[in-house]
Motif scaffolding. Structure first.
Motif, PDB file in Angstrom:
ATOM      1  N   VAL A   1       0.822  -1.213   0.000  1.00 18.95           N
ATOM      2  CA  VAL A   1       0.000   0.000   0.000  1.00 18.95           C
ATOM      3  C   VAL A   1       0.858   1.267   0.000  1.00 18.95           C
ATOM      4  O   VAL A   1       0.388   2.349  -0.362  1.00 18.95           O
ATOM      5  CB  VAL A   1      -0.971   0.034   1.205  1.00 18.95           C
ATOM      6  N   ALA A   2       2.105   1.156   0.440  1.00 19.21           N
ATOM      7  CA  ALA A   2       2.991   2.327   0.485  1.00 19.21           C
ATOM      8  C   ALA A   2       4.433   1.849   0.537  1.00 19.21           C
ATOM      9  O   ALA A   2       4.706   0.664   0.743  1.00 19.21           O
ATOM     10  CB  ALA A   2       2.672   3.189   1.697  1.00 19.21           C
ATOM     11  N   ALA A   3       5.350   2.795   0.339  1.00 22.48           N
ATOM     12  CA  ALA A   3       6.778   2.460   0.366  1.00 22.48           C
ATOM     13  C   ALA A   3       7.544   3.538   1.119  1.00 22.48           C
ATOM     14  O   ALA A   3       7.260   4.724   0.991  1.00 22.48           O
ATOM     15  CB  ALA A   3       7.313   2.322  -1.051  1.00 22.48           C
ATOM     16  N   LYS A   4       8.513   3.077   1.915  1.00 19.35           N
ATOM     17  CA  LYS A   4       9.444   4.001   2.568  1.00 19.35           C
ATOM     18  C   LYS A   4      10.795   3.853   1.878  1.00 19.35           C
ATOM     19  O   LYS A   4      11.390   2.774   1.895  1.00 19.35           O
ATOM     20  CB  LYS A   4       9.574   3.668   4.054  1.00 19.35           C
ATOM     21  N   ILE A   5      11.248   4.931   1.264  1.00 22.25           N
ATOM     22  CA  ILE A   5      12.531   4.933   0.569  1.00 22.25           C
ATOM     23  C   ILE A   5      13.479   5.819   1.359  1.00 22.25           C
ATOM     24  O   ILE A   5      13.221   7.015   1.528  1.00 22.25           O
ATOM     25  CB  ILE A   5      12.375   5.429  -0.879  1.00 22.25           C
ATOM     26  N   ASP A   6      14.545   5.194   1.875  1.00 13.44           N
ATOM     27  CA  ASP A   6      15.470   5.886   2.787  1.00 13.44           C
ATOM     28  C   ASP A   6      14.699   6.547   3.933  1.00 13.44           C
ATOM     29  O   ASP A   6      14.901   7.723   4.271  1.00 13.44           O
ATOM     30  CB  ASP A   6      16.307   6.921   2.026  1.00 13.44           C
ATOM     31  N   ARG A   7      13.742   5.763   4.484  1.00 17.55           N
ATOM     32  CA  ARG A   7      12.927   6.125   5.658  1.00 17.55           C
ATOM     33  C   ARG A   7      11.896   7.217   5.396  1.00 17.55           C
ATOM     34  O   ARG A   7      11.227   7.668   6.314  1.00 17.55           O
ATOM     35  CB  ARG A   7      13.822   6.532   6.834  1.00 17.55           C
ATOM     36  N   ARG A   8      11.771   7.644   4.145  1.00 18.49           N
ATOM     37  CA  ARG A   8      10.756   8.653   3.819  1.00 18.49           C
ATOM     38  C   ARG A   8       9.620   7.994   3.054  1.00 18.49           C
ATOM     39  O   ARG A   8       9.845   7.188   2.150  1.00 18.49           O
ATOM     40  CB  ARG A   8      11.362   9.768   2.959  1.00 18.49           C
ATOM     41  N   LEU A   9       8.374   8.324   3.409  1.00 18.91           N
ATOM     42  CA  LEU A   9       7.205   7.763   2.739  1.00 18.91           C
ATOM     43  C   LEU A   9       7.116   8.329   1.327  1.00 18.91           C
ATOM     44  O   LEU A   9       7.098   9.551   1.138  1.00 18.91           O
ATOM     45  CB  LEU A   9       5.940   8.108   3.532  1.00 18.91           C
ATOM     46  N   MET A  10       7.086   7.439   0.330  1.00 16.01           N
ATOM     47  CA  MET A  10       7.072   7.869  -1.070  1.00 16.01           C
ATOM     48  C   MET A  10       5.982   7.112  -1.832  1.00 16.01           C
ATOM     49  O   MET A  10       5.561   6.021  -1.429  1.00 16.01           O
ATOM     50  CB  MET A  10       8.429   7.581  -1.725  1.00 16.01           C
ATOM     51  N   PRO A  11       5.499   7.667  -2.974  1.00 18.07           N
ATOM     52  CA  PRO A  11       4.481   6.966  -3.775  1.00 18.07           C
ATOM     53  C   PRO A  11       5.020   5.642  -4.312  1.00 18.07           C
ATOM     54  O   PRO A  11       6.218   5.498  -4.554  1.00 18.07           O
ATOM     55  CB  PRO A  11       4.186   7.946  -4.921  1.00 18.07           C
TER      56      PRO A  11
END
Length: 719
Positions: A436-446
């Motif tokens: 449903v979501a992704a954290k890229i380098d600890r930041r929530l991203m589309p």
């Protein structure tokens, strides 16, 4: 029994070829294994007796040549036997069972895996080629030797392609460049890949190949002196540092030059300004020490260093790559690797047979090839047909890689352009389906975010979540695409089943009956008559539009099937459209029907029901097919939003688009698309696709827009 070799046609030429093959095999096989290969030759020569290639040579020369290519890779004797017999099942009257009885199950399975499906009828050539490819790839997942034989077969065919018609040459060359060369690359078989590419290039684009080849020959003379000087300088510096290494100046291949020119829009001289060198040393530690020496010798180009030793490529390839500026004003590309790495880089997965003295040489290539084969099997299970499977594999065969990390530090290799959804499916199919979501380098991203080298990606999942059809617009990996499509197909089937049940009940109602009133024997008789496995399949076929509900209803009522014709619609109630039927009910883009519009339904094979407005101009074209039309109406309390096209003539003034957009937002009409066309200096035509709830909502929106001073004229658009 096979006839003695002396009694076979063209025996002298064949004797020379088989003797040369056996001499090569004697170098690494046991005498009894070479004898078995010879028996396979006698069997194949007799089977192909009387057959000739287009060149006029006896056909058996081709299987022997394929076997020789494999012998150079030192593959096992069973593979050599299968190579000699690889066309026996396909091109002669000898069945697989006879091959198995004579040479064993392994050889028969290998031959069958390489053989094409020549006895099955297909709708078109593309489908036949895709199905042949699917069969070969599945055989490969069971035994990797199948693809080794097929690649050797293709390589010899490419070497002898000159006798073919130009159109056939181009078709085979295109297939080689699109499929077989990338497979060789995926399996790390660099030598085979390079030859397939150069042969494919010269057959596909003979003039371009010839011009580039001439340019390369001219450039070679100018380059020789610089290459020699750089080579000597590197060797001298390695000796000063007490490092033993073999330094090789190498040329780029024609097809790689051509690809770089096209992809990067470079002139030939710009591509040829890069001088390539390979340094082969005896240990991994020495690789990194040599790298330090080279970086001290010449200035490294920032951002052009790649460590494929610590992080191997998807095909198991390992090497250090660096680009430096030489004192001669030209860039030099240097690859540093061990001898074992070099062997694997040239032979790939075939190094398993070629270099048996060191069992650890090909572990990386073997492991990664097995992983790829496992993913191929999963793709095949999810693909709807052979053409779709071929499409998935093609996507997977061109990986310009990016390396990302899981939260636990595990490296995942993905193709460049991969998104967070691709990463989720690379972790596990269930993770992909429920993300449903992704954290890229600890930041929530589309989820559609494109991943970059070195990023750490964490996927957020939810048990109730499911794949979104919109993901297909941005995912790049074959695994993600095939899994999303497989899930949506099952979802569509459920929707079609529900719709089909409603359509059949509606048709039965016209006869004063319903499914609940049908006797079990009567239903079973109709299922048998129409070759349905069960009622669910019957409903889904009706829902998808592959069967007419009225025909099934008549068969249920009368006990016998009738040809589709005019049904008695007078007693039937229109089918209520709820807006929640999913993809099996679609709304025509030509007229964009919305709740409140008088509508008709048109049953389309494979798509279910397409809804049109009654005054749609396309309705007239379908009037001669009354059996396809179905009476429909909007449900009383329908929910959801429906796209509609509106066009307006506006005065050219600053902020007009922003004002109209704000007005639409205020009226709760979401903008899906907008286009602007200037008519003259004073006026512009704006075309909007907006989502509205129903006809009354549209009327309110248009009234509000018409009240704006800047709007001269507005109307609903029907194409």
């Amino acid at each position: 029994m096979a006839r003695p070799i002396s009694e076979l046609p063209d025996a002298r030429h064949e004797t020379f070829r088989i003797r040369h093959l056996c001499e090569t095999l004697d170098e690494y096989l046991e005498p009894e294994q070479v004898a078995e290969v010879y028996q396979a030759y006698l069997f194949g020569a007799e089977a192909h007796d009387g057959q000739h290639r287009l060149s006029g040579e006896p056909y058996i020369t081709h299987p022997i040549a394929v076997a020789r290519i494999l012998a150079e890779l030192h593959v096992d004797h069973l593979s050599i036997m299968a190579a000699i017999l690889h066309d026996v099942i396909e091109d002669t009257e000898i069945p697989k069972e006879r091959v198995e009885k004579r040479f064993g199950k392994d050889v028969a399975e290998l031959v069958d895996g390489v053989s094409k499906l020549t006895h099955i009828h297909f709708e078109n050539k593309a489908e036949a080629q895709a199905e042949n490819f699917r069969k070969m790839m599945l055989a490969m997942t069971r035994d990797i030797r199948v693809i080794l034989i097929k690649l050797a077969d293709r390589l010899h065919n490419m070497r002898t392609l000159g006798v073919m018609r130009p159109d056939k040459r181009r078709r085979i060359a295109r297939e080689t460049l699109d499929i077989y060369a990338p497979i060789a690359n995926r399996l790390g078989m660099n030598n085979v890949r390079l030859e397939l590419e150069d042969l494919g290039f010269s057959a596909m684009y003979p003039w371009r190949s010839r011009i580039l080849d001439e340019g390369l020959r001219k450039a070679r003379g100018n380059r020789k002196e610089i290459v020699t000087k750089i080579e000597e300088t590197i060797k001298t510096r390695l000796e000063q540092e007490a490092l033993n290494g073999q330094v090789i100046g190498r040329e780029k291949h024609l097809y790689s030059i051509y690809k770089k020119m096209r992809e990067k829009h470079l002139a030939f001289s710009e591509v040829m300004d890069v001088y390539a060198f390979r340094i082969i040393v005896d240990s991994v530690d020495a690789c990194y020490r040599v790298l330090g020496v080279i970086h001290n010798l010449y200035t490294p180009v920032p951002g052009r260093f790649k460590d494929y030793i610590a992080i191997p490529k998807a095909n198991g390839y390992q090497s250090l790559h660096t680009v430096l500026m030489s004192p001669y004003g030209v860039a030099i590309e240097v690859q540093i690797r061990t001898g074992d790495m070099h062997k694997v880089s040239e032979a790939g997965i075939a190094a398993h047979w070629l270099y048996k003295t060191n069992e650890n040489i090909s572990n990386n290539a073997q492991m990664r090839a097995r992983q790829w084969l496992h993913e191929l099997l999963e793709m095949q299970q999810n693909a709807g047909n052979s053409i779709e499977f071929l499409e998935h594999v093609k996507i997977d065969l061109f990986p310009d890689e990016v390396y990302v990390l899981t939260p636990h530090g595990e490296i995942k290799v993905l193709p460049r352009g991969a998104t967070a959804v691709d990463f989720a499916y690379a972790v596990h199919t269930d993770v992909g389906n429920q993300c449903v979501a992704a954290k890229i380098d600890r930041r929530l991203m589309p989820l559609r975010t494109v991943l970059l080298n070195g990023q750490t990606v964490e996927i957020v999942t939810s048990k109730g979540a499911q794949p979104n059809p919109a993901w297909l617009d941005f995912v790049t990996t074959a695994k993600a695409r095939s899994n999303i499509r497989a899930f949506l197909k099952n979802l569509h089937k459920e929707e079609a089943t529900i719709l089909g049940m409603r359509l059949l009940n509606k048709s039965l109602a016209a006869h004063g009956s319903g499914l609940d009133n049908m006797a079990e024997e009567q239903v079973q008789q109709v299922l048998n008559e129409f070759n349905f496995e069960n009622m669910e399949q019957m409903f889904s076929e009706i829902g998808f539009g592959n069967q007419m509900a009225m025909v099934i209803a008549r068969a249920l009522m009368s006990g016998e099937s009738e040809a589709a014709g005019e049904s008695d619609k007078t007693a039937a109630r229109p089918l209520a459209i709820k807006g929640t039927e999913g993809t099996v009910v679609t709304y025509a883009k030509c007229c964009r029907p919305i709740p409140g519009d008088p509508i008709l339904g048109f049953v389309t094979s494979g798509r279910g029901i397409v809804i049109h407005t009654e005054d749609c101009k396309n309705v007239a074209e379908y009037r001669n097919r009354p059996e396809k039309w179905i009476d429909v109406k909007w449900e009383q309390d329908i929910e959801g939003e429906f796209p509609i096209d509106i066009r307006m003539l506006v005065h050219n003034q600053r902020g007009v688009l922003a004002t109209i957009a704000a007005t639409l937002s205020e009226m709760e009409a979401n903008i899906e698309n907008v286009s602007i066309e200037e008519r003259d200096g004073l006026h512009s035509t704006l075309s909007f696709t907006v989502s509205v709830k129903h006809r009354q909502h549209l009327a309110r929106v248009m009234r509000r827009l018409r009240s704006l001073d800047m709007v001269s004229r507005i109307h609903r658009l029907k194409r």
